[in-house]
Design an enzyme around this catalytic site. Structure first.
Site, PDB file in Angstrom:
ATOM      1  N   HIS A 130       0.878  -1.180   0.000  1.00  0.00           N
ATOM      2  CA  HIS A 130       0.000   0.000   0.000  1.00  0.00           C
ATOM      3  C   HIS A 130       0.915   1.229   0.000  1.00  0.00           C
ATOM      4  O   HIS A 130       2.034   1.172   0.509  1.00  0.00           O
ATOM      5  CB  HIS A 130      -0.832  -0.061   1.285  1.00  0.00           C
ATOM      6  CG  HIS A 130      -1.879   0.994   1.407  1.00  0.00           C
ATOM      7  ND1 HIS A 130      -1.591   2.261   1.859  1.00  0.00           N
ATOM      8  CD2 HIS A 130      -3.206   0.971   1.162  1.00  0.00           C
ATOM      9  CE1 HIS A 130      -2.716   2.969   1.883  1.00  0.00           C
ATOM     10  NE2 HIS A 130      -3.707   2.213   1.468  1.00  0.00           N
ATOM     11  N   LYS A 233     -10.526  -0.405  10.637  1.00  0.00           N
ATOM     12  CA  LYS A 233     -10.694  -1.585   9.794  1.00  0.00           C
ATOM     13  C   LYS A 233     -11.078  -2.807  10.626  1.00  0.00           C
ATOM     14  O   LYS A 233     -11.246  -3.900  10.098  1.00  0.00           O
ATOM     15  CB  LYS A 233      -9.402  -1.869   9.028  1.00  0.00           C
ATOM     16  CG  LYS A 233      -9.062  -0.777   8.005  1.00  0.00           C
ATOM     17  CD  LYS A 233      -7.888  -1.191   7.163  1.00  0.00           C
ATOM     18  CE  LYS A 233      -7.251  -0.039   6.415  1.00  0.00           C
ATOM     19  NZ  LYS A 233      -8.050   0.459   5.306  1.00  0.00           N
TER      20      LYS A 233
HETATM   21  N1  C6P Z   1      -6.333   0.476   2.743  1.00  0.00           N
HETATM   22  C1  C6P Z   1      -8.185   0.216   1.202  1.00  0.00           C
HETATM   23  O1  C6P Z   1      -9.271   0.540   0.733  1.00  0.00           O
HETATM   24  P1  C6P Z   1      -4.949   3.748   7.056  1.00  0.00           P
HETATM   25  O2  C6P Z   1      -5.594   4.538   5.983  1.00  0.00           O
HETATM   26  O3  C6P Z   1      -3.719   4.417   7.566  1.00  0.00           O
HETATM   27  O4  C6P Z   1      -5.894   3.320   8.124  1.00  0.00           O
HETATM   28  O5  C6P Z   1      -4.497   2.364   6.383  1.00  0.00           O
HETATM   29  C2  C6P Z   1      -3.570   2.402   5.348  1.00  0.00           C
HETATM   30  C3  C6P Z   1      -3.346   1.017   4.814  1.00  0.00           C
HETATM   31  C4  C6P Z   1      -2.115   0.428   4.992  1.00  0.00           C
HETATM   32  N2  C6P Z   1      -1.859  -0.814   4.565  1.00  0.00           N
HETATM   33  C5  C6P Z   1      -2.792  -1.550   3.944  1.00  0.00           C
HETATM   34  C6  C6P Z   1      -2.455  -2.938   3.523  1.00  0.00           C
HETATM   35  C7  C6P Z   1      -4.059  -1.010   3.727  1.00  0.00           C
HETATM   36  O6  C6P Z   1      -4.985  -1.749   3.114  1.00  0.00           O
HETATM   37  C8  C6P Z   1      -4.339   0.304   4.154  1.00  0.00           C
HETATM   38  C9  C6P Z   1      -5.677   0.946   3.878  1.00  0.00           C
HETATM   39  C10 C6P Z   1      -7.666   0.963   2.415  1.00  0.00           C
HETATM   40  O7  C6P Z   1      -7.520  -0.714   0.750  1.00  0.00           O
HETATM   41  C11 C6P Z   1      -7.735   2.433   2.207  1.00  0.00           C
HETATM   42  S1  C6P Z   1      -6.701   2.999   0.897  1.00  0.00           S
END
Ligand code: C6P
Length: 414
Positions: A130, A233
């Site tokens: 990501h 999440k």
């Molecule tokens: N992925 C998705 O729709 P945050 O935004 O900081 O809570 O999480 C970031 C993040 C980091 N690593 C992984 C593997 C993720 O999937 C995510 C968040 C969401 O896939 C939003 S882009």
């Protein structure tokens, strides 16, 4: 672990805990929420815990001696204890509250990495990261001249461990990787990756944004040095996440943000940093959110992480079978054995935003785009995918509705 028989998992009862699932986003159609990978829905227990906090105990923490301040502080710290137990951390002080996974990774990049990495030092990432586990390291690369190398992803969407072994021979300082891909759904062999990194003297960081919510993650069993994850999440509120770290690493890291609470004493020219975990928690934190996070962990624990993983596995297996029946549809990533509850796909040459919009007319919520994993999409030669993702409250009937919806999409565009 994910293939256990379901015992006593009543999805109907679970759904009743999530009021939003009764919401009709289209007249007469309760929402079919297939976007938990972006953010999960929240059970009454979490919503109520935050509501009760604001109604009864709201005050700032670690500052006052009055009853409300003491109560708020106790609730904030109790939540940390619960989350520590949830990931089997040796001590709650090894958990730093952050805003989310992104901030947790940035914290490591700003503190540990800036104190320990110099020009030419190598950081190993993977091609399935990501952006939050890519950009902080790219920023450090521009600033410091560190070297970034990537474990390659195979056609099936698995990490190529041979490419990893050859990188390890080049003396990496850090191996930072996602436990589960938010696009391919791949569950990476974290324990093995960490063991190999340690054999080569590298520090490890696991992006647990998609693993901690979906199956049991034990930091001591993994022997991971840093673990990052987000409450939103895992049925908890937005605005709060965790960075877990090994105590000696955290103690030797410089502070992150400067301000109140992160200090032991301050003079005009200098300060003395506070002890763990407060050293990394500057300013008034997300207090009600911490309370909600604690309630989220209680909720997941009461359902059981093994039961959640088994349920998701069953739904994913079913979804993959049904998606395969749809002509012109191509799901990315491995088969259900190595995969969590994520199915990202292309469908003929239809644009994912069009697909998502038409599905939304039937109340079906999916995500379209590159899902903040643009390099991975480039690797597979596509600009974007449509993604359905599953959590403890999803059902096979919802998968059936998705399939019906996809046939309708085809009709519209024919
Ligand atoms: N992925 C998705 O729709 P945050 O935004 O900081 O809570 O999480 C970031 C993040 C980091 N690593 C992984 C593997 C993720 O999937 C995510 C968040 C969401 O896939 C939003 S882009």
């Amino acid at each position: 672990m994910v293939n256990q028989k379901l015992v006593g998992f009543e999805v109907k009862r679970i759904r009743a805990d999530f009021p939003i699932l009764d919401r009709e986003t289209q007249p007469g159609i309760p929402v079919i929420y297939l976007d938990s990978t972006a953010s999960s829905q929240k059970p009454i227990a979490v919503i109520e815990a935050m509501n009760v906090f604001y109604r009864r105990s709201n005050a700032n923490i670690h500052r006052g001696v009055h009853t409300l301040a003491e109560e708020a502080t106790a609730l904030y710290e109790e939540a940390r204890e619960k989350i520590a137990k949830f990931i089997n951390a040796p001590a709650a002080k090894q958990l730093i509250y952050t805003r989310n996974t992104t901030e947790s990774i940035n914290l490591v990049a700003h503190t540990w990495a800036r104190a320990n990495l110099k020009s030419g030092d190598m950081v190993i990432l993977t091609e399935m990261e990501h952006h939050s586990n890519l950009v902080p390291w790219q920023m450090l690369k521009s600033e410091r001249g560190i070297r970034l190398e990537f474990i390659t992803v195979t056609e099936e969407g698995l990490l190529d461990l041979d490419s990893y072994r050859s990188l390890l021979d080049q003396n990496p300082k850090l191996v930072s990787f996602t436990h589960m891909s938010n696009v391919l759904g791949t569950i990476n062999p974290a324990e093995e990756i960490i063991r190999l990194a340690h054999e080569h003297g590298a520090v490890t960081l696991v992006d647990g944004a998609q693993s901690v919510p979906h199956f049991g993650v034990d930091v001591q069993k993994l022997d991971v040095d840093f673990l990052a994850f987000s409450a939103h999440k895992m049925v908890g509120p937005t605005g709060i996440g965790i960075l877990y770290g090994k105590q000696d690493l955290l103690e030797n890291m410089p502070p992150f943000l400067g301000g109140g609470d992160m200090i032991k004493s301050v003079h005009l020219q200098e300060f003395v940093a506070n002890e763990l975990p407060y050293k990394f928690e500057a300013g008034t934190p997300a207090i009600a959110e911490a309370v909600g996070f604690g309630a989220a962990v209680d909720y997941l624990t009461s359902v059981g992480m093994d039961a959640i993983a088994a349920h998701e596995h069953e739904i994913t297996e079913y979804a993959l079978e049904r998606l395969e029946e749809v002509p012109g549809l191509n799901v990315f990533g491995p088969n259900s054995q190595d995969k969590g509850g994520v199915a990202a796909f292309t469908f003929d040459d239809l644009h994912p935003h069009d697909i998502a919009q038409i599905l939304d007319r039937d109340g079906i919520a999916v995500r379209a785009g590159h899902h903040c994993a643009q390099p991975l999409h480039e690797k597979f030669g596509v600009r974007a995918t449509t993604r359905a993702s599953f959590y403890l409250y999803n059902t096979k009937e919802e998968v059936d509705k998705l399939i019906e919806g996809l046939y309708k999409v085809k009709e519209v565009f024919n």
